[in-house]
Design an enzyme around this catalytic site. Sequence first.
Site, PDB file in Angstrom:
ATOM      1  N   CYS A   1     143.557-118.605  40.250  1.00  0.00           N
ATOM      2  CA  CYS A   1     143.690-119.316  38.979  1.00  0.00           C
ATOM      3  C   CYS A   1     145.143-119.708  38.798  1.00  0.00           C
ATOM      4  CB  CYS A   1     143.222-118.423  37.834  1.00  0.00           C
ATOM      5  SG  CYS A   1     143.556-119.091  36.184  1.00  0.00           S
TER       6      CYS A   1
ATOM      7  N   CYS B   1     121.694 -72.589  26.431  1.00  0.00           N
ATOM      8  CA  CYS B   1     122.240 -71.852  25.306  1.00  0.00           C
ATOM      9  C   CYS B   1     123.364 -72.639  24.650  1.00  0.00           C
ATOM     10  CB  CYS B   1     122.752 -70.495  25.781  1.00  0.00           C
ATOM     11  SG  CYS B   1     123.459 -69.490  24.444  1.00  0.00           S
TER      12      CYS B   1
END
Length: 615
Positions: free
Chosen positions: A257, A310
């Site tokens: 780009c 637990c």
Amino acid sequence: MGRDAEEASPPVSSSELEQDEEEDDCYLSDQEDDALEESVLQVLEDEHHEDCHWSASSVITKESLLAAQREDLRKVMELLGLKEHHARTLLIHYRWDVERIFELLDQKGRDRLFTEAGIPLQYANNAGLHSSVEVTCNVCYDDVPPSAASEMDCGHNYCNDCWTEYFIVKINEGQSRRVRCMAPKCNAICDEAIIRKLVTARRPDLAERFERFLLESYIEDNDTVKWCPSIPHCGNAIRVKGDIYCEVECTCGCQFCFNCSLQAHSPCSCMMWELWIKKCRDESETVNWITVNTKPCPKCHKPVEKNGGCNLVACICGQAFCWLCGGATGRDHTWSSISGHSCGRFTEDQTKKTEQARRDLYRYMHYHNRYKAHTDSLKQEAKLKHDIQGKISISENKESKIKDYSWVINGLNRLFRSRRVLSYSYPFAFYMFGDEIFKDEMTPEERELKQNLFEDQQQQLEFNVERLSGFLEKDFQNFTDDEVMDTMKHVINLSNVVDRLCKQMYQCIENDLLYPLRTPHNIAPYKSKGLDRASELHICWDSAEQSSQSIKGSQDEHRSQPGSTILGKRPILQLHGSSSDNRGHPYHKRERGDANGGGGALFDLNVPAEVSDKI
């Protein structure tokens, strides 16, 4: 007899088949006529759309860098009647934008234009004035003969030793492109020929660096020229005329780009792509996972993951705490005694935060998985090119009426382009319909409507891209002629469909999604034929007589001093753009000795200055 005639018939190509089909359909109904007219209008509209995003790129090599710079210098020197170093000062100040200088000349006037750039207005009055009286340097306060002092165009005169030390400091600080006069409150730019002469006498290595910075200012200080980001660096720079929001391809094969110098990422905007690669690279999503699946220890604050049923968990530091509420507790925490804990009380803020983090994580995973899937498919399909070439070779050598297999290569190239567009469409959708960039730009109803519109087009493109990939992966070298003809029709048809869908997606992005926003976002346009390979600038040397006439009056007495071999008396250079050869490689470059008029090169332009200084 019929068999002999059939064997003697020439091979059939795809272009002939298309021509035969056109001859058979010589009579058009009203509906066919309307469809033909609509297709012609669509082609004209597509060509007009590409013209709106016009841009042309050219490669500046180490041989043509001086030519490109001298061309802009010549324009300013001829129009404004300036010396070369004043023209360079003006161009560097306005970032080598010749058209902008011409516009500002009419708006601001000559005096204001020169003053803002650091060019003295009365520099001509100081030319040719020499005195036999000793000069008192206002820096070291020594009396020196006129030959040991130098006067700038602004009128300030100091001894050569002080000037030299000042220039060396500025070059080491990286300010050699615009070295200001060392007199207090003087904004005039020093004469580069004097800098070259004085620094060369004491530090030839810094003089070479100064020459390099002057030459590369055409790239470093120019908004329309950027280095190719290839690794290892190819030594080329790309110059773009027209729309700078474009994707270009260097002669070395690197596609990037032009606006952000990152890899080609259209239809993502530069901001979207920078945010996306940062999000994929850093630990932001790891933090989200930790937030969703762990809880901090109330003592050491390390994240703890529960690995059992637990709800009484223990950290590695020894601290036990309640998983439900996160509160520290002792070993006596039981289901019958939870005194002091708020396990059953609803806390809205913490619940919302956890749920939001979980939704953000799932949303990111959705888009990232699809982006990565299409990127991996593109890498696998790139290996398909070698297999297809082998299949074409087998098909061309066997006895068949079909000898033209260009449709396979065209379909494969179309697959590459459309797959890349499809891959980058997912990062675009992630930010377009998220809250990171456009949170306040759209209402929830508008966002949902636009997202559905975009995803419908994305889905159609994805469906046809996968179909095209499936047909190209077939072993057509083992097919009969009828099967090859059927495959060819599907590949040609799907290539056209995929190309049209890509164009429609880009039009949707530009017109329906980005255009109504208050925050401007620009994307590189879709190129149906792929990224245009930049042409290469070649040097064409004029005769010394012609060049001396074109720059008459622009050279001063410092041109004859040592150290002015790079930007001293040189013939004017004309720029000629020429494309690369059919294989995509640039034409043969001139040797450095030719560019230097037969002399040895003072520096190498294969890498940028900041890189070469570290070598």
